[in-house]
Scaffold this active site. Structure first.
Site, mmCIF file in Angstrom:
data_model
loop_
_atom_site.group_PDB
_atom_site.id
_atom_site.type_symbol
_atom_site.label_atom_id
_atom_site.label_comp_id
_atom_site.label_asym_id
_atom_site.label_seq_id
_atom_site.Cartn_x
_atom_site.Cartn_y
_atom_site.Cartn_z
ATOM 1 N N ASN A 110 -29.209 -19.677 15.749
ATOM 2 C CA ASN A 110 -28.128 -19.346 16.668
ATOM 3 C C ASN A 110 -27.220 -20.542 16.921
ATOM 4 O OD1 ASN A 110 -29.414 -16.887 16.842
ATOM 5 N ND2 ASN A 110 -30.498 -17.403 18.727
ATOM 6 N N HIS A 127 -27.784 -23.897 11.954
ATOM 7 C CA HIS A 127 -26.503 -23.291 11.584
ATOM 8 C C HIS A 127 -25.330 -23.887 12.350
ATOM 9 C CE1 HIS A 127 -28.452 -19.355 9.870
ATOM 10 N NE2 HIS A 127 -28.614 -20.406 9.100
ATOM 11 N N CYS A 135 -13.754 -32.060 11.484
ATOM 12 C CA CYS A 135 -12.604 -32.134 10.598
ATOM 13 C C CYS A 135 -12.902 -31.379 9.314
ATOM 14 C CB CYS A 135 -12.256 -33.589 10.300
ATOM 15 S SG CYS A 135 -10.782 -33.771 9.278
ATOM 16 N N THR A 215 -35.403 -12.309 14.449
ATOM 17 C CA THR A 215 -34.640 -12.527 13.226
ATOM 18 C C THR A 215 -34.820 -11.364 12.272
ATOM 19 O OG1 THR A 215 -34.310 -13.974 11.306
ATOM 20 C CG2 THR A 215 -36.532 -13.878 12.225
ATOM 21 N N SER A 216 -33.764 -11.081 11.506
ATOM 22 C CA SER A 216 -33.804 -9.985 10.545
ATOM 23 C C SER A 216 -34.334 -10.426 9.185
ATOM 24 C CB SER A 216 -32.391 -9.410 10.357
ATOM 25 O OG SER A 216 -31.521 -10.392 9.825
ATOM 26 N N PRO A 241 -38.851 -6.202 18.449
ATOM 27 C CA PRO A 241 -39.162 -4.803 18.782
ATOM 28 C C PRO A 241 -39.013 -3.857 17.607
ATOM 29 C CG PRO A 241 -37.030 -5.442 19.692
ATOM 30 C CD PRO A 241 -37.675 -6.696 19.185
#
Length: 270
Positions: A110, A127, A135, A215-216, A241
């Site tokens: 995230n 990430h 820059c 996470t997928s 879930p």
């Protein structure tokens, strides 16, 4: 919570005194804080909004103002969000591990700042971060591979008044366009030192328990960590879930992170 996956996770964490834990979090952990996922089934999931095209360096080069508009919208959403019970539980879990003389780290996919806002200290933002820009020019000290610019120091007033390629904020060193400090889909983990991909792989090698949260399993770092864990026979769990861990030797804990993680910490502390 009495699921077999939860009990197995609790037993693994309570195991030998040498057990180090690595937790890898995805967008699902921030959903309860009001930040939509990318690939989830929540109403705000952004996967359908051409994210594979817009979340790229190629798109930034083609339409830098449109790229910035997308990320500024997500920045405003993330800035208003607060850590939820799952983020706070990871902080308490880290403290418990340290009190036992054991290692603990969180690697997050995230780009929000909820883990650090909650107090996580051993944290890798693999990430990038919405709180940073950098820059876009190669060789500039404020660009890759080490440089960044705090978003709080960037003046977006002209851009907000008239979003266009000409009003995209410029680097204070070389006057090239600034870009979001995030890993785009057409970029590599090695492009910036702060992504800390080597540290992530070292942590995966050192951890006997690896827990994927929200996470997928659709981005590169999850596959890299999974392969390290499988090679070294680590116990691996997925708290989600939707039970997306599949048949990969990852033990599912079918629950929301904001429910399962606080309960896990309470059990460890009891």
């Amino acid at each position: 919570m009495t699921s077999s996956g939860f009990e197995a996770l609790l037993g693994a964490v309570r195991g030998p005194a040498s057990v180090n834990v690595l937790v890898l979090t995805g967008a699902g952990i921030s959903l309860a804080s009001g930040i939509p996922t990318f690939r989830g089934t929540d109403p705000g999931a952004v996967w359908s909004n051409e994210v594979m095209e817009k979340g790229t360096h190629a798109f930034f080069q083609r339409a830098p103002h449109e790229s910035w508009k997308m990320y500024l919208q997500r920045f405003e959403l993330a800035r208003a969000a607060k850590p939820n019970a799952a983020h706070r539980a990871l902080v308490a879990w880290e403290a418990w591990q340290e009190a036992q003389g054991r290692g603990f780290a969180v690697v997050t996919q995230n780009v929000d700042s909820l883990h650090e806002d909650a107090g996580s200290r051993q944290l890798v933002k693999v990430h990038g971060s919405l709180r940073l820009a950098r820059c876009s020019a190669q060789g500039c000290e404020l660009g890759a591979p080490r440089g960044t610019v705090p978003m709080a120091s960037v003046d977006f007033s002209a851009f907000h008044a008239n979003p266009s390629p000409e009003t995209v904020p410029r680097c204070p060193r070389c006057n090239s366009r600034l870009r979001p400090h995030v890993l785009w889909f057409d970029e590599n983990y090695t492009e910036h030192d702060t992504y800390e991909i080597e540290r992530t792989l070292i942590l995966a090698r050192q951890s006997r328990v690896i827990v994927f949260v929200g996470t997928s399993f659709s981005v590169g770092v999850t596959e890299l960590v999974y392969r390290r864990g499988r090679k070294l026979d680590a116990r691996m769990f997925s708290i989600d879930p939707s039970n997306v861990s599949l048949d990969r030797g990852i033990e599912p804990v079918t629950a929301r992170a904001e429910e399962a993680l606080p309960e896990l910490v309470r059990a460890l502390q009891s």
